[in-house]
Design an enzyme around this catalytic site. Structure first.
Site, PDB file in Angstrom:
ATOM      1  N   LYS A   1      -1.596   9.469   0.381  1.00 15.01           N
ATOM      2  CA  LYS A   1      -2.003  10.933   1.181  1.00 15.01           C
ATOM      3  C   LYS A   1      -0.913  11.220   2.300  1.00 15.01           C
ATOM      4  O   LYS A   1      -0.434  10.401   2.769  1.00 15.01           O
ATOM      5  CB  LYS A   1      -3.243  10.896   1.892  1.00 15.01           C
ATOM      6  CG  LYS A   1      -4.457  10.604   0.862  1.00 15.01           C
ATOM      7  CD  LYS A   1      -5.741  10.732   1.797  1.00 15.01           C
ATOM      8  CE  LYS A   1      -6.905  10.535   0.680  1.00 15.01           C
ATOM      9  NZ  LYS A   1      -8.179  10.584   1.502  1.00 15.01           N
TER      10      LYS A   1
ATOM     11  N   ASP B   1       3.909   0.724  -8.460  1.00 17.90           N
ATOM     12  CA  ASP B   1       3.414   1.396  -9.125  1.00 17.90           C
ATOM     13  C   ASP B   1       3.159   3.126  -8.879  1.00 17.90           C
ATOM     14  O   ASP B   1       2.640   3.653  -9.681  1.00 17.90           O
ATOM     15  CB  ASP B   1       2.057   0.966  -9.956  1.00 17.90           C
ATOM     16  CG  ASP B   1       0.994   0.893  -9.160  1.00 17.90           C
ATOM     17  OD1 ASP B   1       1.272   1.226  -7.900  1.00 17.90           O
ATOM     18  OD2 ASP B   1      -0.075   0.722  -9.478  1.00 17.90           O
TER      19      ASP B   1
ATOM     20  N   ASP C   1       0.684  -1.292   0.125  1.00 17.47           N
ATOM     21  CA  ASP C   1       0.074  -0.124  -0.160  1.00 17.47           C
ATOM     22  C   ASP C   1       0.980   1.202   0.123  1.00 17.47           C
ATOM     23  O   ASP C   1       1.701   1.427   0.929  1.00 17.47           O
ATOM     24  CB  ASP C   1      -0.826   0.043   1.138  1.00 17.47           C
ATOM     25  CG  ASP C   1      -2.033   0.862   1.156  1.00 17.47           C
ATOM     26  OD1 ASP C   1      -1.812   1.946   0.513  1.00 17.47           O
ATOM     27  OD2 ASP C   1      -3.119   0.557   1.788  1.00 17.47           O
TER      28      ASP C   1
ATOM     29  N   PHE D   1      -3.910  -6.400 -10.696  1.00 16.64           N
ATOM     30  CA  PHE D   1      -3.696  -5.213 -10.210  1.00 16.64           C
ATOM     31  C   PHE D   1      -2.651  -4.621 -10.777  1.00 16.64           C
ATOM     32  O   PHE D   1      -2.515  -3.271 -11.165  1.00 16.64           O
ATOM     33  CB  PHE D   1      -3.126  -5.627  -8.603  1.00 16.64           C
ATOM     34  CG  PHE D   1      -2.789  -4.340  -7.744  1.00 16.64           C
ATOM     35  CD1 PHE D   1      -3.843  -3.663  -7.008  1.00 16.64           C
ATOM     36  CD2 PHE D   1      -1.293  -3.674  -7.970  1.00 16.64           C
ATOM     37  CE1 PHE D   1      -3.091  -2.710  -6.269  1.00 16.64           C
ATOM     38  CE2 PHE D   1      -1.148  -2.671  -7.023  1.00 16.64           C
ATOM     39  CZ  PHE D   1      -2.099  -2.023  -6.408  1.00 16.64           C
TER      40      PHE D   1
END
Length: 241
Positions: free
Chosen positions: A149, A181, A145, A219
């Site tokens: 932010k 990515d 992950d 993904f």
């Protein structure tokens, strides 16, 4: 074992989503978890690992063999393909999402993969205490992950302090393979690993070549379709001497 603590020392790099599993997923746990899923003593949370728990790798797999650990194995596509293709190597998938664990067990059982185990746990706790020091020949972290932010970047898995945790579990000369990515996260990964005394670059230029052992997943295709460049990094564990 001693009574567990009541808090975690560090923020985790995931949000554990709740939700009802499908009948197939429930069946996967009932039929396949006894073989594939490690029963881990817990500490402060369901995904924690008691700091005194230790994995006896040879006893669990029934042999002495190289061990590859994938952190955040998701649906298990990469690790099931790798375990099926290289039966002489043992594999450990670390994942916190039960639907992904269920899919991995179903796919592994469908092709009779026997050199794979799964653990439902927070990865840094697996690397820092549960695995024997230097037991992993490689650790894979693909598309963790990015917490894009700014206020959430402190929850990224690859941050200062992580190289020492990963480096403890990886054998001298072993590899840490990463892919993302998300450009900002890739730059952070490279900066953190370049500064880590436990590791040295195992690639030339700005980025490593795409790891051919990583199968293309939905993904990754989604990221490419959105115009995001996939960046790989590979680092080698330096000698402890």
């Amino acid at each position: 074992m001693p009574e567990p603590r009541t808090f975690r020392d560090e923020p985790v790099s995931f949000v554990r989503r709740s939700g009802r599993m499908s009948e197939a997923q429930e069946r996967a746990f009932e039929e396949h978890a006894p073989f594939y899923l490690l029963d881990v003593p817990r500490d402060v949370a369901f995904t924690s690992v008691h700091p005194e728990a230790r994995l006896d790798v040879a006893a669990e797999y029934g042999r002495e063999a190289p061990l590859i650990v994938e952190i955040g194995s998701g649906q298990g596509h990469a690790i099931v393909a790798a375990a099926s293709a290289t039966p002489h190597t043992d594999f450990l998938a670390v994942e916190v999402f039960r639907a992904g664990l269920a899919r991995t067990m179903l796919d592994a059982a469908a092709v009779d993969v026997r050199n794979l185990r799964l653990i439902e746990a927070n990865a840094p706790e697996v690397l820092s205490t549960y695995l024997p020091e230097g037991s992993a020949s490689e650790v894979w972290i693909f598309f963790s992950d990015p917490w894009h932010k700014k206020r959430h970047t402190k929850r990224r898995l690859i941050r200062p302090g992580f190289p020492a945790t990963a480096g403890r579990a990886i054998a001298d000369g072993g590899l840490l393979r990463l892919a993302t990515d998300w450009e900002d996260y890739a730059l952070q990964m490279r900066e953190v690993l370049d500064d880590a005394p436990e590791f040295e670059r195992a690639f030339d230029g700005d980025w490593a070549e795409r790891f051919e052992g990583r199968v293309m997943t939905a993904f990754e295709r989604k990221g490419i379709a959105k115009g995001r460049e996939i960046r790989d990094l590979t680092y080698r564990r330096v000698s402890r001497v």
